[in-house]
Design an enzyme around this catalytic site. Structure first.
Site, mmCIF file in Angstrom:
data_model
loop_
_atom_site.group_PDB
_atom_site.id
_atom_site.type_symbol
_atom_site.label_atom_id
_atom_site.label_comp_id
_atom_site.label_asym_id
_atom_site.label_seq_id
_atom_site.Cartn_x
_atom_site.Cartn_y
_atom_site.Cartn_z
ATOM 1 N N ASP A 1 0.877 -1.113 -0.174
ATOM 2 C CA ASP A 1 0.088 -0.190 -0.139
ATOM 3 C C ASP A 1 1.041 1.402 0.105
ATOM 4 O O ASP A 1 2.035 1.337 0.202
ATOM 5 C CB ASP A 1 -0.996 -0.098 1.268
ATOM 6 C CG ASP A 1 -1.987 -1.103 1.254
ATOM 7 O OD1 ASP A 1 -2.135 -1.677 0.265
ATOM 8 O OD2 ASP A 1 -2.310 -1.296 2.408
ATOM 9 N N TYR B 1 5.918 -9.697 7.099
ATOM 10 C CA TYR B 1 6.091 -8.320 7.297
ATOM 11 C C TYR B 1 6.565 -8.105 8.877
ATOM 12 O O TYR B 1 6.470 -8.849 9.744
ATOM 13 C CB TYR B 1 4.876 -7.712 7.166
ATOM 14 C CG TYR B 1 4.183 -7.463 5.730
ATOM 15 C CD1 TYR B 1 4.599 -6.377 5.101
ATOM 16 C CD2 TYR B 1 3.668 -8.476 5.036
ATOM 17 C CE1 TYR B 1 4.105 -6.256 3.614
ATOM 18 C CE2 TYR B 1 3.346 -8.351 3.569
ATOM 19 C CZ TYR B 1 3.758 -7.097 2.985
ATOM 20 O OH TYR B 1 3.124 -6.985 1.620
#
Length: 296
Positions: free
Chosen positions: A67, A143
């Site tokens: 994003d 992540y």
């Protein structure tokens, strides 16, 4: 990250070679990974640089779209080049085309980025093994997310990569809630669903640990992530870490399979794609075929 050995250029499809690029980027200056008209994106800048080198449009396939504002240390993409394009990258000098591509890409990226030079770095280029697909061959993505829970931990030098959270967080409560979400689940409550796409994912790791510097680091690993999934998981977990909600609330939300007013996205800037893992060379094609079938 898995080491890739040089592979024979056996890809069919007109004799093109599949090239793997390993790269990192600071997501702050970009409107996300994917190309968007009129916006500066990581994919857009990278493809412009590649087109400058091979003198034709080049489309890359990424392991995991990030994003706006999200960073990456271990991103992986693939692209296809003809044998002539690959061999011509060294411009007649005795230099491995892989080395030549990385060097020339650094210059082309710097030209495209201008004052943001260095925000995207390609660290390695290799001829990928047969069957490799950056997206569908991946086994998992990992992540990290940094959280400084209190003004005493707010380091101005890390403000672009760490969440400054005002309230103290209980790591034990965070982990007690997070562990209940592991496994193959429907994460519709924690995703922004895309039309026609599944929200079923295998969450393999979701854990929090406080480092020696006092900063909490969340680790989130899954076979793949749907849109906004990591930020939604962390954002919801913060309610538990503060003691506003009980640990079981995270699982209750999962079972509800719907987004509501309590669906909160954590800020994007502390989120980093750290690593993408792949099977051995012999298992790449089978993994890609299996993943395509699951996503369908």
């Amino acid at each position: 990250m898995n080491e890739l050995k040089p592979a024979a250029p056996v890809l069919g499809g007109g004799g093109f070679l599949r090239i793997r690029l390993d790269l990192a980027y600071d997501g702050g200056p970009f409107s996300g990974w994917a190309v968007q008209p009129g916006l500066r994106t990581v994919q857009g800048i990278l493809e412009e640089a590649l087109a400058l080198l091979v003198r034709r449009p080049v489309r890359v396939t990424v392991a995991g779209r990030t994003d706006a504002g999200v960073h990456a240390r271990g991103q992986v993409v693939h692209l296809d080049l003809s044998e002539a394009e690959w061999q011509g990258l060294n411009r007649g000098v005795e230099l491995d085309p892989a080395v030549a591509l990385v060097r020339r890409l650094r210059g082309a990226l710097s030209r495209g980025l201008g004052d943001l030079s260095g925000a995207i770095e390609v660290h390695r280029a290799t001829v990928a093994p047969e069957g490799f697909d950056a997206r569908f061959s991946a086994l998992w993505r990992r992540y990290s997310y940094r959280i400084a829970d209190g003004p005493a931990l707010w380091d101005p030098l890390g403000r672009y990569s760490t969440l400054w959270h005002k309230s103290p967080l209980d790591v034990e409560l965070l982990n007690e809630g997070a562990v209940q979400l592991l496994g193959l689940q429907d994460f519709r409550s924690y995703c922004k669903p895309r039309e026609g796409a599944t929200t079923i994912r295998e969450l393999q790791r979701f854990e929090f640990a406080r480092g020696t510097d006092g900063v909490i680091v969340a680790t989130v690993q899954a076979d793949a992530f749907c849109h906004n999934m990591v930020r939604s998981l962390v954002g919801s977990a913060l309610y538990v870490g503060e003691g506003v909600e009980a640990p079981g609330w995270l699982y209750e939300r999962l079972l509800a399979r719907q987004r509501d007013a309590r669906s909160v996205l954590a800020a994007p800037h502390p989120l980093v794609l750290e690593e993408v893992a792949y099977p051995s060379d012999s298992g790449l094609l089978a993994r890609a075929e299996l993943t395509r079938a699951l996503r369908a």
